[in-house]
Motif scaffolding. Structure first.
Motif, PDB file in Angstrom:
ATOM      1  N   PRO A  49       0.838  -1.194   0.000  1.00 42.28           N
ATOM      2  CA  PRO A  49       0.000   0.000   0.000  1.00 42.28           C
ATOM      3  C   PRO A  49       0.878   1.251   0.000  1.00 42.28           C
ATOM      4  O   PRO A  49       2.045   1.206   0.392  1.00 42.28           O
ATOM      5  N   GLN A  50       0.309   2.352  -0.439  1.00 45.80           N
ATOM      6  CA  GLN A  50       1.089   3.576  -0.521  1.00 45.80           C
ATOM      7  C   GLN A  50       1.485   4.095   0.852  1.00 45.80           C
ATOM      8  O   GLN A  50       2.543   4.660   1.011  1.00 45.80           O
ATOM      9  N   ASP A  51       0.650   3.923   1.858  1.00 44.10           N
ATOM     10  CA  ASP A  51       0.989   4.353   3.208  1.00 44.10           C
ATOM     11  C   ASP A  51       0.202   3.508   4.209  1.00 44.10           C
ATOM     12  O   ASP A  51      -0.651   2.708   3.840  1.00 44.10           O
ATOM     13  N   PHE A  52       0.517   3.676   5.476  1.00 47.61           N
ATOM     14  CA  PHE A  52      -0.107   2.868   6.519  1.00 47.61           C
ATOM     15  C   PHE A  52      -1.616   3.064   6.575  1.00 47.61           C
ATOM     16  O   PHE A  52      -2.378   2.104   6.704  1.00 47.61           O
ATOM     17  N   GLU A  53      -2.072   4.288   6.443  1.00 47.47           N
ATOM     18  CA  GLU A  53      -3.514   4.563   6.500  1.00 47.47           C
ATOM     19  C   GLU A  53      -4.251   3.867   5.356  1.00 47.47           C
ATOM     20  O   GLU A  53      -5.347   3.331   5.549  1.00 47.47           O
ATOM     21  N   SER A  54      -3.651   3.831   4.170  1.00 49.47           N
ATOM     22  CA  SER A  54      -4.263   3.109   3.043  1.00 49.47           C
ATOM     23  C   SER A  54      -4.389   1.626   3.360  1.00 49.47           C
ATOM     24  O   SER A  54      -5.390   0.994   3.047  1.00 49.47           O
ATOM     25  N   TRP A  55      -3.349   1.079   3.994  1.00 41.67           N
ATOM     26  CA  TRP A  55      -3.398  -0.337   4.358  1.00 41.67           C
ATOM     27  C   TRP A  55      -4.503  -0.590   5.375  1.00 41.67           C
ATOM     28  O   TRP A  55      -5.273  -1.532   5.229  1.00 41.67           O
ATOM     29  N   ILE A  56      -4.599   0.257   6.399  1.00 38.39           N
ATOM     30  CA  ILE A  56      -5.651   0.112   7.413  1.00 38.39           C
ATOM     31  C   ILE A  56      -7.024   0.126   6.741  1.00 38.39           C
ATOM     32  O   ILE A  56      -7.881  -0.707   7.033  1.00 38.39           O
ATOM     33  N   ASN A  57      -7.243   1.054   5.835  1.00 33.61           N
ATOM     34  CA  ASN A  57      -8.520   1.137   5.130  1.00 33.61           C
ATOM     35  C   ASN A  57      -8.766  -0.104   4.276  1.00 33.61           C
ATOM     36  O   ASN A  57      -9.897  -0.561   4.160  1.00 33.61           O
ATOM     37  N   SER A  58      -7.720  -0.666   3.700  1.00 37.51           N
ATOM     38  CA  SER A  58      -7.899  -1.826   2.824  1.00 37.51           C
ATOM     39  C   SER A  58      -8.259  -3.089   3.595  1.00 37.51           C
ATOM     40  O   SER A  58      -8.889  -3.985   3.048  1.00 37.51           O
ATOM     41  N   VAL A  59      -7.867  -3.190   4.864  1.00 40.38           N
ATOM     42  CA  VAL A  59      -8.169  -4.387   5.649  1.00 40.38           C
ATOM     43  C   VAL A  59      -9.283  -4.173   6.663  1.00 40.38           C
ATOM     44  O   VAL A  59      -9.675  -5.104   7.359  1.00 40.38           O
ATOM     45  N   SER A  60      -9.813  -2.973   6.741  1.00 37.86           N
ATOM     46  CA  SER A  60     -10.858  -2.669   7.702  1.00 37.86           C
ATOM     47  C   SER A  60     -12.067  -3.570   7.487  1.00 37.86           C
ATOM     48  O   SER A  60     -12.551  -3.731   6.374  1.00 37.86           O
ATOM     49  N   GLY A  61     -12.529  -4.196   8.574  1.00 31.44           N
ATOM     50  CA  GLY A  61     -13.724  -5.041   8.511  1.00 31.44           C
ATOM     51  C   GLY A  61     -13.488  -6.429   7.962  1.00 31.44           C
ATOM     52  O   GLY A  61     -14.434  -7.175   7.740  1.00 31.44           O
ATOM     53  N   THR A  62     -12.245  -6.839   7.738  1.00 31.88           N
ATOM     54  CA  THR A  62     -11.989  -8.156   7.163  1.00 31.88           C
ATOM     55  C   THR A  62     -11.765  -9.234   8.211  1.00 31.88           C
ATOM     56  O   THR A  62     -11.632 -10.392   7.883  1.00 31.88           O
ATOM     57  N   PHE A  63     -11.719  -8.861   9.492  1.00 29.76           N
ATOM     58  CA  PHE A  63     -11.439  -9.827  10.546  1.00 29.76           C
ATOM     59  C   PHE A  63     -12.480  -9.699  11.649  1.00 29.76           C
ATOM     60  O   PHE A  63     -12.639  -8.636  12.226  1.00 29.76           O
ATOM     61  N   ASP A  64     -13.183 -10.780  11.919  1.00 27.02           N
ATOM     62  CA  ASP A  64     -14.231 -10.764  12.936  1.00 27.02           C
ATOM     63  C   ASP A  64     -13.963 -11.877  13.934  1.00 27.02           C
ATOM     64  O   ASP A  64     -13.949 -13.051  13.567  1.00 27.02           O
ATOM     65  N   THR A  65     -13.717 -11.535  15.182  1.00 31.04           N
ATOM     66  CA  THR A  65     -13.453 -12.537  16.214  1.00 31.04           C
ATOM     67  C   THR A  65     -14.724 -13.026  16.884  1.00 31.04           C
ATOM     68  O   THR A  65     -14.652 -13.779  17.851  1.00 31.04           O
ATOM     69  N   GLY A  66     -15.864 -12.586  16.407  1.00 24.36           N
ATOM     70  CA  GLY A  66     -17.117 -13.029  16.996  1.00 24.36           C
ATOM     71  C   GLY A  66     -17.303 -12.557  18.426  1.00 24.36           C
ATOM     72  O   GLY A  66     -17.926 -13.224  19.230  1.00 24.36           O
ATOM     73  N   GLY A  67     -16.719 -11.403  18.754  1.00 28.47           N
ATOM     74  CA  GLY A  67     -16.854 -10.852  20.091  1.00 28.47           C
ATOM     75  C   GLY A  67     -15.853 -11.380  21.099  1.00 28.47           C
ATOM     76  O   GLY A  67     -15.884 -10.998  22.262  1.00 28.47           O
ATOM     77  N   MET A  68     -14.949 -12.286  20.663  1.00 31.11           N
ATOM     78  CA  MET A  68     -13.955 -12.828  21.584  1.00 31.11           C
ATOM     79  C   MET A  68     -12.863 -11.795  21.865  1.00 31.11           C
ATOM     80  O   MET A  68     -12.531 -10.992  20.994  1.00 31.11           O
ATOM     81  N   THR A  69     -12.315 -11.852  23.071  1.00 27.71           N
ATOM     82  CA  THR A  69     -11.154 -11.026  23.387  1.00 27.71           C
ATOM     83  C   THR A  69      -9.944 -11.621  22.664  1.00 27.71           C
ATOM     84  O   THR A  69      -9.998 -12.754  22.155  1.00 27.71           O
ATOM     85  N   THR A  70      -8.838 -10.907  22.658  1.00 29.06           N
ATOM     86  CA  THR A  70      -7.620 -11.420  22.027  1.00 29.06           C
ATOM     87  C   THR A  70      -7.201 -12.743  22.658  1.00 29.06           C
ATOM     88  O   THR A  70      -6.891 -13.711  21.954  1.00 29.06           O
ATOM     89  N   ASP A  71      -7.205 -12.803  23.998  1.00 29.23           N
ATOM     90  CA  ASP A  71      -6.817 -14.040  24.680  1.00 29.23           C
ATOM     91  C   ASP A  71      -7.760 -15.195  24.341  1.00 29.23           C
ATOM     92  O   ASP A  71      -7.321 -16.325  24.109  1.00 29.23           O
TER      93      ASP A  71
END
Length: 87
Positions: A49-71
């Motif tokens: 991606p051209q910059d970090f913000e572009s990358w964040i926008n490109s992957v936004s909403g692509t990962f859903d943990t189903g409400g689970m915490t990281t642990d």
């Protein structure tokens, strides 16, 4: 093709080349009455991606943990840790 302990398989190179699957491509498996099919969701080679913000926008909403915490997600993904003593 053998499935690894992590549930991974390697897509053979001739199929990757034929379907233009490269790093950064998205694929999905669809189960039907005949078994499973590999579906290319978006192909093409990975582009920086051209910059970090572009990358964040490109992957936004692509990962859903189903409400689970990281642990909780890490335990679901890897299984319970047996190297930690219980308190």
């Amino acid at each position: 093709m053998r499935v690894t302990e992590k549930g991974q398989v390697t897509i053979p190179k001739d199929i990757r080349d034929r379907l233009n699957i490269g790093p950064g491509s998205e694929v999905d498996f669809v189960a039907d009455e005949k078994g499973a099919r590999l579906i290319v969701v978006s192909g093409g080679k990975f582009r920086e991606p051209q910059d970090f913000e572009s990358w964040i926008n490109s992957v936004s909403g692509t990962f859903d943990t189903g409400g689970m915490t990281t642990d909780e997600y890490m335990e679901w993904l890897r299984g319970p840790r047996d190297d930690l003593g219980s308190d």
